[in-house]
Motif scaffolding. Sequence first.
Motif, PDB file in Angstrom:
ATOM      1  N   ALA A 179      24.825  98.877  58.488  1.00 36.05           N
ATOM      2  CA  ALA A 179      25.997  98.308  59.167  1.00 36.05           C
ATOM      3  C   ALA A 179      26.272  98.927  60.532  1.00 36.05           C
ATOM      4  CB  ALA A 179      27.228  98.477  58.275  1.00 36.05           C
ATOM      5  N   ALA A 180      25.450  99.872  60.963  1.00 37.11           N
ATOM      6  CA  ALA A 180      25.690 100.535  62.253  1.00 37.11           C
ATOM      7  C   ALA A 180      25.645  99.517  63.387  1.00 37.11           C
ATOM      8  CB  ALA A 180      24.653 101.626  62.481  1.00 37.11           C
ATOM      9  N   ARG A 181      26.523  99.698  64.349  1.00 34.50           N
ATOM     10  CA  ARG A 181      26.560  98.838  65.524  1.00 34.50           C
ATOM     11  C   ARG A 181      26.211  99.668  66.749  1.00 34.50           C
ATOM     12  NH1 ARG A 181      24.977  95.622  63.468  1.00 34.50           N
ATOM     13  NH2 ARG A 181      25.904  94.258  61.986  1.00 34.50           N
ATOM     14  N   PRO A 182      25.391  99.131  67.664  1.00 28.67           N
ATOM     15  CA  PRO A 182      24.987  99.901  68.841  1.00 28.67           C
ATOM     16  C   PRO A 182      26.191 100.327  69.691  1.00 28.67           C
ATOM     17  CG  PRO A 182      23.685  97.899  68.628  1.00 28.67           C
ATOM     18  CD  PRO A 182      24.789  97.801  67.627  1.00 28.67           C
ATOM     19  N   ARG A 183      26.101 101.547  70.205  1.00 26.21           N
ATOM     20  CA  ARG A 183      27.114 102.078  71.129  1.00 26.21           C
ATOM     21  C   ARG A 183      26.418 102.457  72.428  1.00 26.21           C
ATOM     22  NH1 ARG A 183      28.804 105.991  66.895  1.00 26.21           N
ATOM     23  NH2 ARG A 183      28.142 107.475  68.453  1.00 26.21           N
ATOM     24  N   PRO A 184      27.032 102.198  73.577  1.00 24.46           N
ATOM     25  CA  PRO A 184      26.383 102.490  74.864  1.00 24.46           C
ATOM     26  C   PRO A 184      26.486 103.975  75.242  1.00 24.46           C
ATOM     27  CG  PRO A 184      28.506 101.458  75.243  1.00 24.46           C
ATOM     28  CD  PRO A 184      28.301 101.481  73.745  1.00 24.46           C
ATOM     29  N   LEU A 185      25.689 104.819  74.587  1.00 23.70           N
ATOM     30  CA  LEU A 185      25.746 106.255  74.856  1.00 23.70           C
ATOM     31  C   LEU A 185      25.150 106.596  76.219  1.00 23.70           C
ATOM     32  CD1 LEU A 185      24.705 107.666  71.355  1.00 23.70           C
ATOM     33  CD2 LEU A 185      26.989 107.173  72.226  1.00 23.70           C
ATOM     34  N   GLU A 186      24.158 105.818  76.651  1.00 30.07           N
ATOM     35  CA  GLU A 186      23.485 106.093  77.925  1.00 30.07           C
ATOM     36  C   GLU A 186      23.521 104.902  78.874  1.00 30.07           C
ATOM     37  OE1 GLU A 186      19.556 107.668  77.348  1.00 30.07           O
ATOM     38  OE2 GLU A 186      20.242 109.195  75.944  1.00 30.07           O
ATOM     39  N   HIS A 187      24.207 103.838  78.492  1.00 35.43           N
ATOM     40  CA  HIS A 187      24.264 102.627  79.319  1.00 35.43           C
ATOM     41  C   HIS A 187      25.703 102.316  79.720  1.00 35.43           C
ATOM     42  CE1 HIS A 187      20.324 102.099  77.328  1.00 35.43           C
ATOM     43  NE2 HIS A 187      19.996 101.529  78.469  1.00 35.43           N
ATOM     44  N   ALA A 188      25.847 101.522  80.782  1.00 34.70           N
ATOM     45  CA  ALA A 188      27.179 101.144  81.257  1.00 34.70           C
ATOM     46  C   ALA A 188      27.817 100.100  80.341  1.00 34.70           C
ATOM     47  CB  ALA A 188      27.092 100.594  82.685  1.00 34.70           C
ATOM     48  N   ALA A 189      26.976  99.227  79.763  1.00 35.76           N
ATOM     49  CA  ALA A 189      27.486  98.149  78.905  1.00 35.76           C
ATOM     50  C   ALA A 189      26.359  97.620  78.038  1.00 35.76           C
ATOM     51  CB  ALA A 189      28.063  97.021  79.761  1.00 35.76           C
ATOM     52  N   LEU A 190      26.747  96.950  76.951  1.00 36.18           N
ATOM     53  CA  LEU A 190      25.798  96.278  76.060  1.00 36.18           C
ATOM     54  C   LEU A 190      26.259  94.842  75.892  1.00 36.18           C
ATOM     55  CD1 LEU A 190      25.583  98.911  73.160  1.00 36.18           C
ATOM     56  CD2 LEU A 190      24.107  98.740  75.163  1.00 36.18           C
ATOM     57  N   ARG A 191      25.310  93.922  75.788  1.00 39.21           N
ATOM     58  CA  ARG A 191      25.648  92.526  75.505  1.00 39.21           C
ATOM     59  C   ARG A 191      24.613  91.935  74.565  1.00 39.21           C
ATOM     60  NH1 ARG A 191      26.599  89.148  80.873  1.00 39.21           N
ATOM     61  NH2 ARG A 191      26.597  87.492  79.332  1.00 39.21           N
ATOM     62  N   TRP A 192      25.101  91.108  73.626  1.00 41.89           N
ATOM     63  CA  TRP A 192      24.205  90.332  72.768  1.00 41.89           C
ATOM     64  C   TRP A 192      24.016  88.976  73.431  1.00 41.89           C
ATOM     65  CZ3 TRP A 192      21.590  92.420  68.867  1.00 41.89           C
ATOM     66  CH2 TRP A 192      22.076  93.598  68.297  1.00 41.89           C
ATOM     67  N   LEU A 193      22.768  88.615  73.757  1.00 41.85           N
ATOM     68  CA  LEU A 193      22.489  87.383  74.484  1.00 41.85           C
ATOM     69  C   LEU A 193      21.710  86.399  73.613  1.00 41.85           C
ATOM     70  CD1 LEU A 193      21.296  88.947  77.868  1.00 41.85           C
ATOM     71  CD2 LEU A 193      23.585  88.082  77.302  1.00 41.85           C
ATOM     72  N   ALA A 194      22.196  85.154  73.574  1.00 43.91           N
ATOM     73  CA  ALA A 194      21.444  84.070  72.941  1.00 43.91           C
ATOM     74  C   ALA A 194      20.379  83.593  73.932  1.00 43.91           C
ATOM     75  CB  ALA A 194      22.387  82.932  72.570  1.00 43.91           C
ATOM     76  N   ALA A 195      19.438  82.794  73.446  1.00 43.13           N
ATOM     77  CA  ALA A 195      18.334  82.341  74.300  1.00 43.13           C
ATOM     78  C   ALA A 195      18.841  81.706  75.596  1.00 43.13           C
ATOM     79  CB  ALA A 195      17.448  81.364  73.528  1.00 43.13           C
ATOM     80  N   HIS A 196      19.886  80.876  75.500  1.00 54.07           N
ATOM     81  CA  HIS A 196      20.372  80.185  76.708  1.00 54.07           C
ATOM     82  C   HIS A 196      21.127  81.124  77.655  1.00 54.07           C
ATOM     83  CE1 HIS A 196      23.945  79.983  74.118  1.00 54.07           C
ATOM     84  NE2 HIS A 196      24.640  79.883  75.239  1.00 54.07           N
ATOM     85  N   GLU A 197      21.379  82.364  77.228  1.00 47.84           N
ATOM     86  CA  GLU A 197      22.093  83.337  78.063  1.00 47.84           C
ATOM     87  C   GLU A 197      21.166  84.399  78.661  1.00 47.84           C
ATOM     88  OE1 GLU A 197      26.324  83.760  75.760  1.00 47.84           O
ATOM     89  OE2 GLU A 197      24.558  84.503  74.698  1.00 47.84           O
TER      90      GLU A 197
END
Length: 131
Positions: A88-106
Amino acid sequence: MKVIVGAAIIAGTRVLACERSSPPEAAGRWEFPGGKVEPGETEVDALVRECAEELAVPVTIGDRVGPDVPMARGRAVLRVYAARLVGAARPRPLEHAALRWLAAHELNSVPWLPADQPIVAALPPLLGAAG
């Protein structure tokens, strides 16, 4: 030759994109999480370690995605693998400015680093999209 590994972390029909915060020439561009394979480490071991360090998540590594991408004027190669989150762990931006989940059209809605662009082009079939 140095090997750089990246993880295309797929959840359902989306892939995780990470916004670089440094160095200045890469800040604001997007990439797949990952990093250098250390001596004595397999590519899969390196990816599992990098995802834990960068995102604080355990992952399982699957098949390669896209081609080998030459980097550093031919002194390194990028190899990206499909990956899935464990538990159930969810990614956290420890070394990045932001995270996004992108679908194919995105996928083209963010400015990817040049090395990641051939991998982005190979992703739509893995995200349940027709090209």
